[in-house]
Design a protein around this motif. Structure first.
Motif, short mmCIF file in Angstrom:
data_model
loop_
_atom_site.label_atom_id
_atom_site.label_comp_id
_atom_site.label_asym_id
_atom_site.label_seq_id
_atom_site.Cartn_x
_atom_site.Cartn_y
_atom_site.Cartn_z
N ALA A 271 0.84 -1.20 0.00
CA ALA A 271 0.00 0.00 0.00
C ALA A 271 0.87 1.24 0.00
O ALA A 271 1.83 1.34 0.78
N ALA A 272 0.55 2.18 -0.86
CA ALA A 272 1.34 3.39 -0.99
C ALA A 272 0.58 4.59 -0.45
O ALA A 272 -0.65 4.67 -0.56
N SER A 273 1.30 5.50 0.13
CA SER A 273 0.74 6.78 0.54
C SER A 273 1.70 7.88 0.14
O SER A 273 2.90 7.66 -0.01
N PHE B 1 4.64 -16.79 -9.74
CA PHE B 1 4.34 -15.50 -9.12
C PHE B 1 3.76 -14.55 -10.16
O PHE B 1 4.16 -14.58 -11.33
N THR B 2 2.88 -13.66 -9.72
CA THR B 2 2.31 -12.64 -10.59
C THR B 2 2.30 -11.31 -9.87
O THR B 2 1.74 -11.20 -8.77
N ILE B 3 2.89 -10.31 -10.49
CA ILE B 3 2.86 -8.95 -9.94
C ILE B 3 1.72 -8.19 -10.60
O ILE B 3 1.45 -8.35 -11.80
N SER B 4 1.05 -7.37 -9.81
CA SER B 4 -0.05 -6.58 -10.35
C SER B 4 -0.15 -5.27 -9.57
O SER B 4 0.48 -5.10 -8.53
N ARG B 5 -0.93 -4.36 -10.09
CA ARG B 5 -1.17 -3.11 -9.37
C ARG B 5 -2.61 -2.68 -9.57
O ARG B 5 -3.23 -2.98 -10.59
N ASP B 6 -3.16 -2.02 -8.57
CA ASP B 6 -4.51 -1.48 -8.60
C ASP B 6 -4.37 0.03 -8.45
O ASP B 6 -4.16 0.53 -7.34
N ILE B 7 -4.46 0.73 -9.57
CA ILE B 7 -4.24 2.17 -9.55
C ILE B 7 -5.27 2.87 -8.68
O ILE B 7 -4.96 3.80 -7.93
N ASN C 293 -4.33 2.40 -5.24
CA ASN C 293 -2.93 2.79 -5.00
C ASN C 293 -2.15 1.68 -4.30
O ASN C 293 -1.41 1.93 -3.33
N THR C 294 -2.33 0.48 -4.80
CA THR C 294 -1.65 -0.67 -4.22
C THR C 294 -0.98 -1.50 -5.32
O THR C 294 -1.34 -1.41 -6.50
N ALA C 295 -0.02 -2.28 -4.90
CA ALA C 295 0.58 -3.29 -5.76
C ALA C 295 0.49 -4.62 -5.03
O ALA C 295 0.34 -4.65 -3.80
N ALA C 296 0.59 -5.71 -5.75
CA ALA C 296 0.44 -7.01 -5.14
C ALA C 296 1.38 -8.01 -5.79
O ALA C 296 1.83 -7.82 -6.93
N LEU C 297 1.67 -9.06 -5.03
CA LEU C 297 2.45 -10.19 -5.55
C LEU C 297 1.70 -11.46 -5.18
O LEU C 297 1.66 -11.81 -4.00
N GLN C 298 1.09 -12.08 -6.17
CA GLN C 298 0.42 -13.36 -5.95
C GLN C 298 1.45 -14.46 -6.11
O GLN C 298 2.09 -14.57 -7.16
N MET C 299 1.60 -15.28 -5.07
CA MET C 299 2.60 -16.34 -5.07
C MET C 299 1.91 -17.69 -4.96
O MET C 299 1.25 -17.95 -3.95
N ASN C 300 2.05 -18.48 -5.98
CA ASN C 300 1.44 -19.81 -6.01
C ASN C 300 2.51 -20.89 -6.04
O ASN C 300 3.66 -20.62 -6.38
#
Length: 123
Positions: free
Chosen positions: A23-25, A68-74, A77-84
């Motif tokens: 999470a970004a601020s 792994f999959t990197i993604s972001r939700d503009i 204002n977050t980014a994520a790393l899905q790790m399977n």
């Protein structure tokens, strides 16, 4: 200056999944290249995945490609790393990082870092 806070780490068995969130601020992430790194005791921080601010193009370390999959939700204002399909070798502290400009696989290129979140994969 943006600030980053990671969450979502924990203990999981081999083959399990976790989703890390960053999470970004302070700044919107849409203008930043976002990356995930990881570090184990006694070793240097290792590149895991990156999402470019230009078109969201992604790139992964060979060791995590396909898992792994990197993604972001503009909007959030977050980014994520899905790790399977996690493996014991994935055990590390995972860090979210941000930089302006183009993609880089080098930790020295990133000016903004989160505090890290521990991921432990049991065999």
């Amino acid at each position: 200056q943006a600030q980053l806070v990671e969450s979502g780490g924990g203990l999981v068995q081999t083959g399990g999944s976790l989703r890390l969130s960053c999470a970004a601020s302070g700044r919107t992430l849409s203008s930043y290249t976002m990356a995930w790194f990881r570090q184990t005791p006694g070793k240097e921080r290792e590149f895991v995945a990156v999402s470019s601010w230009i078109g969201g193009r992604t790139s992964y370390a060979d060791s995590v490609k396909g898992r792994f999959t990197i993604s972001r939700d503009i909007a959030k204002n977050t980014a994520a790393l899905q790790m399977n399909n996690l493996e014991p070798e994935d055990t590390a502290v995972y860090y979210c990082a941000a930089k302006t400009g183009s993609t880089s696989y080098s930790e020295s290129a990133y000016a903004i870092w989160g505090q890290g979140t521990q991921v432990t994969v049991s065999s």
